[in-house]
Every structure is written in C-alpha cells, then in structure tokens.
Motif scaffolding. Sequence first.
Motif, PDB file in Angstrom:
ATOM      1  N   ALA A 265       2.134 -11.150  -7.760  1.00 15.83           N
ATOM      2  CA  ALA A 265       0.676 -11.297  -7.692  1.00 15.83           C
ATOM      3  C   ALA A 265       0.043 -10.442  -6.609  1.00 15.83           C
ATOM      4  O   ALA A 265      -1.136 -10.094  -6.703  1.00 15.83           O
ATOM      5  CB  ALA A 265       0.317 -12.758  -7.463  1.00 15.83           C
ATOM      6  N   ASP A 266       0.784 -10.066  -5.570  1.00 17.91           N
ATOM      7  CA  ASP A 266       0.183  -9.351  -4.442  1.00 17.91           C
ATOM      8  C   ASP A 266      -0.487  -8.049  -4.869  1.00 17.91           C
ATOM      9  O   ASP A 266      -1.524  -7.672  -4.317  1.00 17.91           O
ATOM     10  CB  ASP A 266       1.239  -9.062  -3.386  1.00 17.91           C
ATOM     11  CG  ASP A 266       1.692 -10.315  -2.649  1.00 17.91           C
ATOM     12  OD1 ASP A 266       1.015 -11.352  -2.791  1.00 17.91           O
ATOM     13  OD2 ASP A 266       2.713 -10.253  -1.948  1.00 17.91           O
ATOM     14  N   ILE A 267       0.098  -7.358  -5.829  1.00 21.26           N
ATOM     15  CA  ILE A 267      -0.462  -6.062  -6.219  1.00 21.26           C
ATOM     16  C   ILE A 267      -1.769  -6.200  -6.994  1.00 21.26           C
ATOM     17  O   ILE A 267      -2.461  -5.213  -7.231  1.00 21.26           O
ATOM     18  CB  ILE A 267       0.546  -5.241  -7.044  1.00 21.26           C
ATOM     19  CG1 ILE A 267       0.824  -5.914  -8.403  1.00 21.26           C
ATOM     20  CG2 ILE A 267       1.850  -5.021  -6.280  1.00 21.26           C
ATOM     21  CD1 ILE A 267       1.635  -5.050  -9.351  1.00 21.26           C
ATOM     22  N   TYR A 268      -2.131  -7.436  -7.367  1.00 19.11           N
ATOM     23  CA  TYR A 268      -3.376  -7.659  -8.102  1.00 19.11           C
ATOM     24  C   TYR A 268      -4.568  -7.879  -7.171  1.00 19.11           C
ATOM     25  O   TYR A 268      -5.704  -7.931  -7.638  1.00 19.11           O
ATOM     26  CB  TYR A 268      -3.222  -8.849  -9.055  1.00 19.11           C
ATOM     27  CG  TYR A 268      -2.423  -8.492 -10.281  1.00 19.11           C
ATOM     28  CD1 TYR A 268      -3.039  -8.209 -11.491  1.00 19.11           C
ATOM     29  CD2 TYR A 268      -1.038  -8.394 -10.217  1.00 19.11           C
ATOM     30  CE1 TYR A 268      -2.308  -7.854 -12.612  1.00 19.11           C
ATOM     31  CE2 TYR A 268      -0.293  -8.043 -11.330  1.00 19.11           C
ATOM     32  CZ  TYR A 268      -0.937  -7.768 -12.518  1.00 19.11           C
ATOM     33  OH  TYR A 268      -0.195  -7.410 -13.624  1.00 19.11           O
ATOM     34  N   GLN A 269      -4.322  -8.031  -5.891  1.00 18.01           N
ATOM     35  CA  GLN A 269      -5.386  -8.148  -4.886  1.00 18.01           C
ATOM     36  C   GLN A 269      -6.397  -9.232  -5.251  1.00 18.01           C
ATOM     37  O   GLN A 269      -7.614  -9.034  -5.179  1.00 18.01           O
ATOM     38  CB  GLN A 269      -6.088  -6.797  -4.689  1.00 18.01           C
ATOM     39  CG  GLN A 269      -5.153  -5.672  -4.303  1.00 18.01           C
ATOM     40  CD  GLN A 269      -5.832  -4.319  -4.246  1.00 18.01           C
ATOM     41  OE1 GLN A 269      -6.996  -4.218  -3.863  1.00 18.01           O
ATOM     42  NE2 GLN A 269      -5.130  -3.269  -4.625  1.00 18.01           N
ATOM     43  N   LEU A 270      -5.903 -10.382  -5.657  1.00 12.96           N
ATOM     44  CA  LEU A 270      -6.768 -11.468  -6.108  1.00 12.96           C
ATOM     45  C   LEU A 270      -7.457 -12.127  -4.920  1.00 12.96           C
ATOM     46  O   LEU A 270      -6.823 -12.485  -3.933  1.00 12.96           O
ATOM     47  CB  LEU A 270      -5.955 -12.502  -6.881  1.00 12.96           C
ATOM     48  CG  LEU A 270      -5.143 -11.977  -8.069  1.00 12.96           C
ATOM     49  CD1 LEU A 270      -4.369 -13.113  -8.721  1.00 12.96           C
ATOM     50  CD2 LEU A 270      -6.037 -11.278  -9.083  1.00 12.96           C
ATOM     51  N   GLU A 271      -8.770 -12.299  -5.031  1.00 11.19           N
ATOM     52  CA  GLU A 271      -9.562 -12.959  -3.998  1.00 11.19           C
ATOM     53  C   GLU A 271     -10.599 -13.846  -4.665  1.00 11.19           C
ATOM     54  O   GLU A 271     -11.108 -13.530  -5.742  1.00 11.19           O
ATOM     55  CB  GLU A 271     -10.274 -11.935  -3.114  1.00 11.19           C
ATOM     56  CG  GLU A 271      -9.357 -11.020  -2.314  1.00 11.19           C
ATOM     57  CD  GLU A 271     -10.159 -10.106  -1.407  1.00 11.19           C
ATOM     58  OE1 GLU A 271     -10.800 -10.620  -0.470  1.00 11.19           O
ATOM     59  OE2 GLU A 271     -10.166  -8.885  -1.658  1.00 11.19           O
ATOM     60  N   SER A 272     -10.947 -14.949  -4.014  1.00 12.54           N
ATOM     61  CA  SER A 272     -11.968 -15.843  -4.564  1.00 12.54           C
ATOM     62  C   SER A 272     -12.501 -16.749  -3.465  1.00 12.54           C
ATOM     63  O   SER A 272     -11.872 -16.912  -2.417  1.00 12.54           O
ATOM     64  CB  SER A 272     -11.387 -16.698  -5.701  1.00 12.54           C
ATOM     65  OG  SER A 272     -10.349 -17.545  -5.217  1.00 12.54           O
TER      66      SER A 272
ATOM     67  N   LEU B  74     -20.366 -17.121  -5.389  1.00 17.39           N
ATOM     68  CA  LEU B  74     -18.982 -17.482  -5.689  1.00 17.39           C
ATOM     69  C   LEU B  74     -18.259 -16.199  -6.094  1.00 17.39           C
ATOM     70  O   LEU B  74     -18.499 -15.655  -7.172  1.00 17.39           O
ATOM     71  CB  LEU B  74     -18.944 -18.529  -6.794  1.00 17.39           C
ATOM     72  CG  LEU B  74     -17.597 -19.153  -7.147  1.00 17.39           C
ATOM     73  CD1 LEU B  74     -16.827 -19.578  -5.907  1.00 17.39           C
ATOM     74  CD2 LEU B  74     -17.801 -20.351  -8.065  1.00 17.39           C
ATOM     75  N   TYR B  75     -17.414 -15.716  -5.206  1.00 18.70           N
ATOM     76  CA  TYR B  75     -16.832 -14.383  -5.304  1.00 18.70           C
ATOM     77  C   TYR B  75     -15.493 -14.412  -6.032  1.00 18.70           C
ATOM     78  O   TYR B  75     -14.651 -15.280  -5.778  1.00 18.70           O
ATOM     79  CB  TYR B  75     -16.637 -13.831  -3.901  1.00 18.70           C
ATOM     80  CG  TYR B  75     -16.031 -12.446  -3.807  1.00 18.70           C
ATOM     81  CD1 TYR B  75     -16.767 -11.322  -4.162  1.00 18.70           C
ATOM     82  CD2 TYR B  75     -14.738 -12.262  -3.320  1.00 18.70           C
ATOM     83  CE1 TYR B  75     -16.233 -10.044  -4.037  1.00 18.70           C
ATOM     84  CE2 TYR B  75     -14.191 -10.995  -3.192  1.00 18.70           C
ATOM     85  CZ  TYR B  75     -14.942  -9.888  -3.556  1.00 18.70           C
ATOM     86  OH  TYR B  75     -14.404  -8.630  -3.431  1.00 18.70           O
ATOM     87  N   LEU B  76     -15.290 -13.445  -6.950  1.00 17.79           N
ATOM     88  CA  LEU B  76     -14.007 -13.231  -7.615  1.00 17.79           C
ATOM     89  C   LEU B  76     -13.713 -11.738  -7.604  1.00 17.79           C
ATOM     90  O   LEU B  76     -14.591 -10.925  -7.875  1.00 17.79           O
ATOM     91  CB  LEU B  76     -14.029 -13.719  -9.060  1.00 17.79           C
ATOM     92  CG  LEU B  76     -14.094 -15.221  -9.322  1.00 17.79           C
ATOM     93  CD1 LEU B  76     -14.138 -15.480 -10.824  1.00 17.79           C
ATOM     94  CD2 LEU B  76     -12.919 -15.947  -8.710  1.00 17.79           C
ATOM     95  N   ALA B  77     -12.466 -11.392  -7.314  1.00 14.77           N
ATOM     96  CA  ALA B  77     -12.060  -9.990  -7.328  1.00 14.77           C
ATOM     97  C   ALA B  77     -10.607  -9.890  -7.750  1.00 14.77           C
ATOM     98  O   ALA B  77      -9.792 -10.774  -7.456  1.00 14.77           O
ATOM     99  CB  ALA B  77     -12.257  -9.353  -5.959  1.00 14.77           C
TER     100      ALA B  77
END
Length: 230
Positions: free
Chosen positions: A53-60, A74-77
């Motif tokens: 999952a790290d390479i997907y740079q998921l943030e919320s 409400l942030y999603l990236a």
Amino acid sequence: MMKISTFPLLAGSLLLLTGCDIEYGTLPEHYYDFRHDAHQWQPGFSDYPRDNADIYQLESGMRDLPTGFSGKGLYLAGMNRSDDLFMYIKKQITGLQPSTRYQLSVSVRFLTNAGADCMGVGGAPGESVYLKFGYAATEPKQAGYYLNADKGNQSQDGTQARVIGNVAAPGISCDGQNFASKTVSGGGNTPLQFTSNADGTIWVFIGTDSGYEGLTRLYYQELELRIGPR
C-alpha cells in the motif's frame, strides 16, 4: 440524467460562499457540510494490493482547504498504480422505513486540481477519474482486493452504484498546482434503487474510480443525499 456544473448547486452553498452561519433546520435531512466536521463519514480505499500500500500514497481525513479557500474539507488522495484505485467516503444512514424500497441520488461539491482536456498516463487526470455513488446493506469495505459492493469498473455502472460525472474542472491549468470547486449532481443514467434493511438502515458511499495512473487529490466540501420513495 446527470447534471454537471462548476457552480454550487447544494442547499446552503450561498451561505458557504458568503461565510454566514448555516441554519441547519432549514437544510435537507441528509445534507452534510464538511467545513467543520466529517459528520461520521468515513474514508476508504479499494482495488489495490494492501500488502504494497505504501506506493499508493493513500491519505485521508479532515484538512484545511488549499490556498484561496477557507474552512476545511474531507480530504482523499491516492496514486493510482493499479489503474483501478477506488477512493470513497461512506456513512450508514438510519431512520428509514424498515424493508422499504427507495430511490437514491446525490449532489456533491468538491475541490479538484484536475483541469479539463489534460493529458495523463493511462487516461486524463480529470475525465478518466469517474465519480460514483452507491449503496450497500452492510458496511462497504475492501474484501481481498475489491470493494465488497458491486460498484462497476471505472466508467461502467455496477448493480449497486452509478456514474454521475468526473473530476475535471474547466478553467484551471494542467499542472495540478491550482484547485477549483466543482459540483456534480444527479442519479446516473438509470435510477439507483435499494431496499432498506429490516432496522431501517442502509450504507451509502460516494467516490472516484480512476483510470488515470497518477495522483488524485480531492477535498469534499458538501454532500446532499436525496432519498425518496421508489
């Protein structure tokens, strides 16, 4: 039919623009303003390998809006390395009539940094990031690799979800440095109907199904669910 606009369509949008306080008693029952609170909407991701999952740079999460905008969103990236990343928010709706047939449509306002008619790897950063909404009897979440509800794939509807637009905003550059507010409103090409659970609940989700193999960043600002009799 879907209706897409770069102008706010939701109840209370003029209040947002003028900075006035919202009188919640005047707003629809299922209207959510994310300037100050997530209102129990939860972020989620699916269609990616969780063991890498790290390479997907998921943030919320709740964040201050970017320069030029006030309040929070409400942030999603996420970086769509799988060519099929689904980023969404979800909430359990209560107080419906038990085991009753309903029809669902939505209006959502968000900030996007994806310009219109821009080039990107695998697809356009705006037009190839499809906005969808849907429902599930149980909590929507990743089961193995995919979402445990039939949302369809990219531009295609699922049995439990409909495409209502994309995240492209005309008038901003293709370098991703600036954000614009966009509103998407509608119910998809065919009505989305569901039957409430025996306890009068249903889960609802809205998110982006991406064919763009790059980074997508969104700030959800307002959301209205329109739940009516079939």
